[in-house]
Design an enzyme around this catalytic site. Structure first.
Site, mmCIF file in Angstrom:
data_model
loop_
_atom_site.group_PDB
_atom_site.id
_atom_site.type_symbol
_atom_site.label_atom_id
_atom_site.label_comp_id
_atom_site.label_asym_id
_atom_site.label_seq_id
_atom_site.Cartn_x
_atom_site.Cartn_y
_atom_site.Cartn_z
ATOM 1 N N LYS A 176 0.832 -1.203 0.000
ATOM 2 C CA LYS A 176 0.000 0.000 0.000
ATOM 3 C C LYS A 176 0.869 1.256 0.000
ATOM 4 O O LYS A 176 0.523 2.270 -0.621
ATOM 5 C CB LYS A 176 -0.931 -0.003 1.214
ATOM 6 N N LYS B 238 -1.285 11.472 6.152
ATOM 7 C CA LYS B 238 -1.015 10.399 7.113
ATOM 8 C C LYS B 238 -0.290 9.257 6.420
ATOM 9 O O LYS B 238 0.714 8.737 6.916
ATOM 10 C CB LYS B 238 -2.322 9.894 7.724
#
Length: 289
Positions: free
Chosen positions: A172, A240
Site C-alpha cells: 500500500k 497520514k
C-alpha cells in the site's frame, strides 16, 4: 454463511460491511459513534454491539477499518480489545492503512492467542468501496488468506496475497508513493495546458488515449479542471499515509525525493483550508495565468 464482525463504519467501512451482509453473512458492526452504526442498520441486515470485543465474540472473521497505528493498538491489543474476545483459529483482517511495524506487532500478539492476523489495506477510494471494486493487498499467513479471500472478495475486484506479515502495508505504501507523484504531475500538466491557452478538457481526453493514461487522469482529470474536490480520498488521510511511507523509507534506506516534496505540497493545501479536499486538489497550488 459466516459470523462476521466489522469494526469502523467510516466512508470505506460502511459500504464494505454492507457488501458482507449482502453476501449472506451474519454481520455485527461496531462504530465509535453509535449513530453511524444505527444508520448502517437502517440500510443493511445485521446487528450492532456496544464494544469492539462484544462484536468480535464468536466471529470467524473480524474486520477492522479505522484510523491509524494507535487506534489499532487500542482497539485490538489493549485490555478488553478484540484479541481478548476472539477464539483460536479465527481471523482478524485489518483494512486500515497503517505501518508495517504495527502489522507485525499485532500479528505476533495474535499468534500468541492462536488467532490469525492479515494486514489487508485497500485501494480504490470511497467509490471502490461503494461499488465493491476495491483492490486489496494482503500480508500474513497464507492459509488464513486462503480462508478469508472469498469473504474479502465480496467488496473487491482484486485480492492478492503479497507475502509475510507487513507485506500488505508495504505494498500500500508503494501505491501511495505512485499516486502522489502522478497527481502532482497531472496537476502540473493541466495548469500548463490552461496557461498555454489550450482546451484543457480536450487535452485530458486526448492524452488519456496515449502513454500518459492513468486512473488518476481518467477519473480526476476533468474534475481537477473544474476545481471540484468534494469526493474521494481526503488530503488529511493522504498526508497520514505519506508520513508512513517516508518513515518506512528512512528505515529501509529508500530515497523518495518526489514523495517528500509532494507531501510538503499537500501541507500547503491543508494550510489553505483544503484538509478535507480530495487529493486531486494539489492543482489549487498552481494558479491559472
Amino acid at each position: 454463511m459466516a459470523k462476521v464482525a466489522f469494526i469502523g463504519l467510516g466512508v470505506m467501512g460502511f459500504p464494505m460491511a454492507g457488501h458482507l451482509a449482502a453476501g449472506g453473512h451474519d454481520v455485527t458492526v461496531y462504530n465509535r459513534n453509535p449513530v453511524r452504526a444505527a444508520a448502517w442498520l437502517e440500510q443493511h441486515k445485521g446487528s450492532s454491539a456496544a464494544t469492539p470485543a462484544a462484536a468480535a465474540a464468536g466471529a470467524e472473521f473480524v474486520f477492522t477499518c479505522i484510523g491509524n497505528d494507535n487506534d489499532l493498538y487500542q482497539v485490538i491489543l489493549e485490555e478488553g480489545g478484540l484479541l481478548s474476545a476472539m477464539a483460536p483459529g479465527s481471523i482478524l483482517i485489518d483494512h486500515t492503512t497503517a505501518s508495517a511495524e504495527a502489522a507485525r506487532t499485532i500479528h505476533a500478539a495474535a499468534q500468541e492467542q492462536g488467532v490469525f492476523f492479515l494486514d489487508a489495506p485497500v485501494s480504490g477510494g470511497q467509490a471502490g468501496a461503494e461499488n465493491g471494486k476495491l483492490t486489496v493487498m494482503v500480508g500474513g499467513d497464507a492459509q488464513a488468506y486462503a480462508r478469508a479471500e472469498p469473504v474479502i472478495a465480496l467488496f473487491s475486484r482484486a485480492v492478492t496475497y503479497m507475502g509475510a506479515s507487513g507485506s500488505g502495508q508495504l505494498t500500500k505504501m508503494v501505491n501511495q508513493i505512485c499516486i502522489a507523484g502522478l497527481v502532482q504531475a497531472l496537476s502540473e500538466g493541466i495548469a500548463f495546458a490552461e496557461n498555454a491557452g489550450l482546451d484543457a478538457a480536450l487535452v485530458v481526453d486526448v492524452i488519456s488515449k496515449g502513454a500518459a493514461q492513468s486512473w488518476q487522469l481518467e477519473n480526476r482529470g476533468k474534475t481537477m479542471i473544474e476545481r471540484k474536490f468534494d469526493f474521494g480520498f481526503a488530503v488529511d488521510l493522504m498526508r497520514k499515509d505519506l508520513g508512513i511511507c517516508l518513515a518506512e523509507a528512512r528505515r529501509n534506506g529508500s530515497d523518495l525525493p518526489v514523495t517528500a516534496l509532494t507531501d510538503q505540497f499537500y501541507g500547503e493545501v491543508q494550510q489553505a483550508g483544503g484538509s478535507r479536499f480530495d487529493t486531486s486538489s494539489l492543482i489549487t497550488r498552481l494558479h491559472k495565468k
